[in-house]
Design a protein around this motif. Sequence first.
Motif, PDB file in Angstrom:
ATOM      1  N   ILE A 140       0.795  -1.241  -0.197  1.00  0.00           N
ATOM      2  CA  ILE A 140      -0.122   0.009   0.132  1.00  0.00           C
ATOM      3  C   ILE A 140       0.769   1.295  -0.004  1.00  0.00           C
ATOM      4  O   ILE A 140       0.278   2.347  -0.376  1.00  0.00           O
ATOM      5  CB  ILE A 140      -0.724   0.126   1.238  1.00  0.00           C
ATOM      6  N   ILE A 141       1.933   1.165   0.378  1.00  0.00           N
ATOM      7  CA  ILE A 141       2.950   2.302   0.569  1.00  0.00           C
ATOM      8  C   ILE A 141       3.746   2.315  -0.655  1.00  0.00           C
ATOM      9  O   ILE A 141       3.961   3.537  -1.607  1.00  0.00           O
ATOM     10  CB  ILE A 141       4.016   2.161   1.714  1.00  0.00           C
ATOM     11  N   LEU A 142       4.559   1.255  -0.996  1.00  0.00           N
ATOM     12  CA  LEU A 142       5.596   1.218  -2.428  1.00  0.00           C
ATOM     13  C   LEU A 142       4.686   1.401  -3.494  1.00  0.00           C
ATOM     14  O   LEU A 142       5.358   1.807  -4.582  1.00  0.00           O
ATOM     15  CB  LEU A 142       6.335  -0.024  -2.033  1.00  0.00           C
ATOM     16  N   ASN A 143       3.813   1.000  -3.613  1.00  0.00           N
ATOM     17  CA  ASN A 143       2.846   1.102  -4.794  1.00  0.00           C
ATOM     18  C   ASN A 143       1.592   2.119  -4.784  1.00  0.00           C
ATOM     19  O   ASN A 143       0.653   2.070  -5.484  1.00  0.00           O
ATOM     20  CB  ASN A 143       2.044  -0.457  -4.982  1.00  0.00           C
ATOM     21  N   SER A 144       2.071   3.114  -3.866  1.00  0.00           N
ATOM     22  CA  SER A 144       1.031   4.276  -3.848  1.00  0.00           C
ATOM     23  C   SER A 144       1.040   5.162  -5.010  1.00  0.00           C
ATOM     24  O   SER A 144      -0.292   5.877  -5.224  1.00  0.00           O
ATOM     25  CB  SER A 144       1.551   5.289  -2.582  1.00  0.00           C
ATOM     26  N   ASN A 145       1.930   4.728  -6.272  1.00  0.00           N
ATOM     27  CA  ASN A 145       1.899   5.422  -7.272  1.00  0.00           C
ATOM     28  C   ASN A 145       0.557   5.025  -8.174  1.00  0.00           C
ATOM     29  O   ASN A 145       0.277   5.677  -8.983  1.00  0.00           O
ATOM     30  CB  ASN A 145       3.015   5.380  -8.274  1.00  0.00           C
ATOM     31  N   LEU A 146       0.505   3.706  -8.055  1.00  0.00           N
ATOM     32  CA  LEU A 146      -1.058   3.112  -8.985  1.00  0.00           C
ATOM     33  C   LEU A 146      -1.812   2.513  -7.930  1.00  0.00           C
ATOM     34  O   LEU A 146      -2.127   1.300  -7.757  1.00  0.00           O
ATOM     35  CB  LEU A 146      -0.487   2.243  -9.797  1.00  0.00           C
ATOM     36  N   PRO A 147      -2.583   2.995  -6.880  1.00  0.00           N
ATOM     37  CA  PRO A 147      -3.122   2.578  -5.668  1.00  0.00           C
ATOM     38  C   PRO A 147      -4.462   1.869  -6.263  1.00  0.00           C
ATOM     39  O   PRO A 147      -5.259   2.450  -7.436  1.00  0.00           O
ATOM     40  CB  PRO A 147      -3.477   3.509  -4.697  1.00  0.00           C
ATOM     41  N   LEU A 148      -5.331   0.967  -5.860  1.00  0.00           N
ATOM     42  CA  LEU A 148      -6.594   0.812  -5.976  1.00  0.00           C
ATOM     43  C   LEU A 148      -7.475   0.971  -4.839  1.00  0.00           C
ATOM     44  O   LEU A 148      -7.121   0.675  -3.692  1.00  0.00           O
ATOM     45  CB  LEU A 148      -6.792  -0.865  -6.054  1.00  0.00           C
ATOM     46  N   VAL A 149      -8.614   1.680  -5.027  1.00  0.00           N
ATOM     47  CA  VAL A 149      -9.344   2.246  -4.062  1.00  0.00           C
ATOM     48  C   VAL A 149     -10.735   2.119  -4.300  1.00  0.00           C
ATOM     49  O   VAL A 149     -11.194   1.852  -5.518  1.00  0.00           O
ATOM     50  CB  VAL A 149      -8.961   3.945  -3.727  1.00  0.00           C
ATOM     51  N   PRO A 150     -11.699   2.186  -3.354  1.00  0.00           N
ATOM     52  CA  PRO A 150     -12.999   1.929  -3.653  1.00  0.00           C
ATOM     53  C   PRO A 150     -13.634   2.729  -4.775  1.00  0.00           C
ATOM     54  O   PRO A 150     -14.846   2.259  -5.265  1.00  0.00           O
ATOM     55  CB  PRO A 150     -13.604   2.249  -2.066  1.00  0.00           C
ATOM     56  N   ALA A 151     -13.140   3.918  -4.852  1.00  0.00           N
ATOM     57  CA  ALA A 151     -13.877   4.579  -5.851  1.00  0.00           C
ATOM     58  C   ALA A 151     -13.474   4.130  -7.387  1.00  0.00           C
ATOM     59  O   ALA A 151     -14.146   4.424  -8.231  1.00  0.00           O
ATOM     60  CB  ALA A 151     -13.194   6.009  -5.947  1.00  0.00           C
TER      61      ALA A 151
END
Length: 266
Positions: A140-151
Amino acid sequence: MHNYWYLRIKQWHYFWGVLIGIALVFIHLLVTLPPLVHYLDGNQYLFTPYTQWISFNTNAWTIALFLGMPLLSALSTSQLIGEDVRTGFYQHILQHKKQSNYLIKSLLISFIGGALTIVIPLLIDFYGMWFFLPSIDPDIILNSNLPLVPATSYFSQLYYTNPNLLVSFYIGLAGLSAGIYAIFSSMIALYTNNKFVSLGSGFVITMIFNVLSSAIPKTVFSPVLISIGLSPVYLPDLWTVLITYCIMLCIFIILGFYGGRKRAYI
């Protein structure tokens, strides 16, 4: 009877949809993987099968594959009913089989064939990434450039805890959407002898839904865009989607039976 269906569906033109889909994901793999080789001895978390999978890393190839879903699914076994109707073979079949049995089996084969046109390419793309990239869960931190979020994603928390389950969910969702498109194409074929209308209607209607989903996102949704793991549009409630899918599936089947009954007397 099984031999009859095997002889019918083994013809190449029923596989054009899946072959085009496979070609798209192979190009995606060839474009995506070589540039990553130089980085694999560095931070492994940045490039994993999950972060680079075509459905979770939305790019031009993602849009091409999913926007083409209605047309690709129609270029499958969904063509069976239309061919039988246009050649007159439909009336011949009804002399030897119950109309309901023929339509049920044909629509089921249409659904399965349509679903596979998107399921197989998505599986090939994922395993292509999995064979060459380290199988590490996204961070969740290292891949924060391409996150998957509920939206943008259903069950987005699974991306960081159980990404394989999330991959399976989105492959299933895409397969369900493609299968419904295939049944829609088969249903249209029972009302028109124009092959291009039955093949292209789903694509044209989807383009309209794509525009409306951007203009009024909380009112209209596009089946192809919400099937993307990292969706570029607003996501409606999942239960709304599933209920809508069930209603549309029932409507298409009912219209298919009605159209089949009318065709029997033409």
